[in-house]
Design a protein around this motif. Sequence first.
Motif, PDB file in Angstrom:
ATOM      1  N   UNK A   1       0.839  -1.201   0.000  1.00 24.49           N
ATOM      2  CA  UNK A   1       0.000   0.000   0.000  1.00 24.49           C
ATOM      3  C   UNK A   1       0.874   1.251   0.000  1.00 24.49           C
ATOM      4  N   UNK A   2       1.915   1.227   0.805  1.00 22.43           N
ATOM      5  CA  UNK A   2       2.827   2.375   0.856  1.00 22.43           C
ATOM      6  C   UNK A   2       3.526   2.594  -0.484  1.00 22.43           C
ATOM      7  N   UNK A   3       3.695   1.514  -1.253  1.00 22.13           N
ATOM      8  CA  UNK A   3       4.338   1.619  -2.558  1.00 22.13           C
ATOM      9  C   UNK A   3       3.355   2.031  -3.656  1.00 22.13           C
ATOM     10  N   UNK A   4       2.069   2.007  -3.350  1.00 22.61           N
ATOM     11  CA  UNK A   4       1.032   2.324  -4.338  1.00 22.61           C
ATOM     12  C   UNK A   4       1.040   3.833  -4.613  1.00 22.61           C
ATOM     13  N   UNK A   5       1.234   4.193  -5.868  1.00 22.79           N
ATOM     14  CA  UNK A   5       1.328   5.612  -6.242  1.00 22.79           C
ATOM     15  C   UNK A   5       0.021   6.359  -5.969  1.00 22.79           C
ATOM     16  N   UNK A   6      -1.108   5.713  -6.228  1.00 21.55           N
ATOM     17  CA  UNK A   6      -2.405   6.358  -5.970  1.00 21.55           C
ATOM     18  C   UNK A   6      -2.583   6.647  -4.487  1.00 21.55           C
ATOM     19  N   UNK A   7      -2.192   5.690  -3.661  1.00 22.04           N
ATOM     20  CA  UNK A   7      -2.318   5.884  -2.214  1.00 22.04           C
ATOM     21  C   UNK A   7      -1.431   7.030  -1.751  1.00 22.04           C
ATOM     22  N   UNK A   8      -0.197   7.072  -2.235  1.00 27.83           N
ATOM     23  CA  UNK A   8       0.719   8.152  -1.834  1.00 27.83           C
ATOM     24  C   UNK A   8       0.176   9.506  -2.272  1.00 27.83           C
ATOM     25  N   UNK A   9      -0.377   9.549  -3.489  1.00 25.25           N
ATOM     26  CA  UNK A   9      -0.944  10.798  -3.994  1.00 25.25           C
ATOM     27  C   UNK A   9      -2.124  11.251  -3.126  1.00 25.25           C
ATOM     28  N   UNK A  10      -3.016  10.305  -2.792  1.00 28.60           N
ATOM     29  CA  UNK A  10      -4.161  10.637  -1.936  1.00 28.60           C
ATOM     30  C   UNK A  10      -3.710  11.072  -0.547  1.00 28.60           C
ATOM     31  N   UNK A  11      -2.687  10.402  -0.038  1.00 30.09           N
ATOM     32  CA  UNK A  11      -2.148  10.759   1.279  1.00 30.09           C
ATOM     33  C   UNK A  11      -1.614  12.192   1.256  1.00 30.09           C
ATOM     34  N   UNK A  12      -0.907  12.551   0.192  1.00 30.16           N
ATOM     35  CA  UNK A  12      -0.385  13.921   0.057  1.00 30.16           C
ATOM     36  C   UNK A  12      -1.515  14.938  -0.062  1.00 30.16           C
ATOM     37  N   UNK A  13      -2.547  14.580  -0.829  1.00 28.40           N
ATOM     38  CA  UNK A  13      -3.689  15.489  -0.966  1.00 28.40           C
ATOM     39  C   UNK A  13      -4.404  15.688   0.372  1.00 28.40           C
ATOM     40  N   UNK A  14      -4.517  14.617   1.152  1.00 27.20           N
ATOM     41  CA  UNK A  14      -5.153  14.739   2.474  1.00 27.20           C
ATOM     42  C   UNK A  14      -4.332  15.631   3.400  1.00 27.20           C
ATOM     43  N   UNK A  15      -3.014  15.464   3.355  1.00 31.66           N
ATOM     44  CA  UNK A  15      -2.156  16.315   4.187  1.00 31.66           C
ATOM     45  C   UNK A  15      -2.313  17.787   3.800  1.00 31.66           C
ATOM     46  N   UNK A  16      -2.338  18.045   2.484  1.00 27.06           N
ATOM     47  CA  UNK A  16      -2.543  19.417   2.019  1.00 27.06           C
ATOM     48  C   UNK A  16      -3.904  19.955   2.430  1.00 27.06           C
ATOM     49  N   UNK A  17      -4.914  19.091   2.398  1.00 27.60           N
ATOM     50  CA  UNK A  17      -6.262  19.499   2.792  1.00 27.60           C
ATOM     51  C   UNK A  17      -6.333  19.815   4.274  1.00 27.60           C
ATOM     52  N   UNK A  18      -5.646  19.018   5.093  1.00 29.06           N
ATOM     53  CA  UNK A  18      -5.612  19.295   6.536  1.00 29.06           C
ATOM     54  C   UNK A  18      -5.005  20.672   6.794  1.00 29.06           C
ATOM     55  N   UNK A  19      -3.990  21.025   6.002  1.00 31.95           N
ATOM     56  CA  UNK A  19      -3.396  22.364   6.136  1.00 31.95           C
ATOM     57  C   UNK A  19      -4.400  23.445   5.737  1.00 31.95           C
ATOM     58  N   UNK A  20      -5.153  23.191   4.664  1.00 29.64           N
ATOM     59  CA  UNK A  20      -6.178  24.154   4.244  1.00 29.64           C
ATOM     60  C   UNK A  20      -7.248  24.314   5.321  1.00 29.64           C
ATOM     61  N   UNK A  21      -7.627  23.218   5.939  1.00 28.88           N
ATOM     62  CA  UNK A  21      -8.632  23.272   7.006  1.00 28.88           C
ATOM     63  C   UNK A  21      -8.137  24.161   8.137  1.00 28.88           C
ATOM     64  N   UNK A  22      -6.879  23.969   8.526  1.00 27.48           N
ATOM     65  CA  UNK A  22      -6.330  24.779   9.620  1.00 27.48           C
ATOM     66  C   UNK A  22      -6.303  26.263   9.247  1.00 27.48           C
ATOM     67  N   UNK A  23      -5.868  26.559   8.032  1.00 31.98           N
ATOM     68  CA  UNK A  23      -5.797  27.959   7.583  1.00 31.98           C
ATOM     69  C   UNK A  23      -7.196  28.578   7.552  1.00 31.98           C
TER      70      UNK A  23
END
Length: 200
Positions: free
Chosen positions: A124-146
């Motif tokens: 799962x960690x090697x899955x490119x789609x999962x990594x991309x979604x994980x990065x998008x979620x992290x960016x979204x969490x930052x947007x939520x905080x802002x």
Amino acid sequence: MKGLFIALGIIVLFIVLLGGCGIGKYNDMNTSQKEAQSKWADVQSSYQRRSDLIPNLVATVKGAANFETNTLTQVIQARANATSIRVDPKDLTPEKLQQFQASQGQLSQALGRLMVVSENYPQLKANESFRDLQNQLEGTENRIKVSRDAYNESVKNYNILVSNFPNNMIAGMFHFKEMAMFQADADAQKAPKIAPDAFK
């Protein structure tokens, strides 16, 4: 007679000045309230973006062999609960904001557990789609905080405006009430709890 006209003129001038100040204060409060409501819309948009990413994340994780289904179920249920609670910015009471915040907090906790469990699945960690979604979620969490911080700042300014004297009298006449702010979630400091059989 001349003295009466002068006195009457002073009274009329005082009423005009007071009315002008009242109209100005009303407009300031109305503008400030609309600004805070606009910031609330940004908050909801940020949370909606996170919610929109979750179905793809869940679908990607389901593809991992033997992934813990209980964790996925919790994420799906928490998302359903969080998306069912909508708060009208014109009726943003502390109780409604607390209910909204609690449901979003449960979703954050469920996502946190999902990310912790996913660390034990190399494919799962090697899955490119999962990594991309994980990065998008992290960016979204930052947007939520802002967006939450911007909302709180806007509400703080509005609340000060409507509670200071003599504005509070005008606010009372026109039903401008203080708005609720986001508070730190007590559960946010807790690490996600993982079931003992999660890694079996």
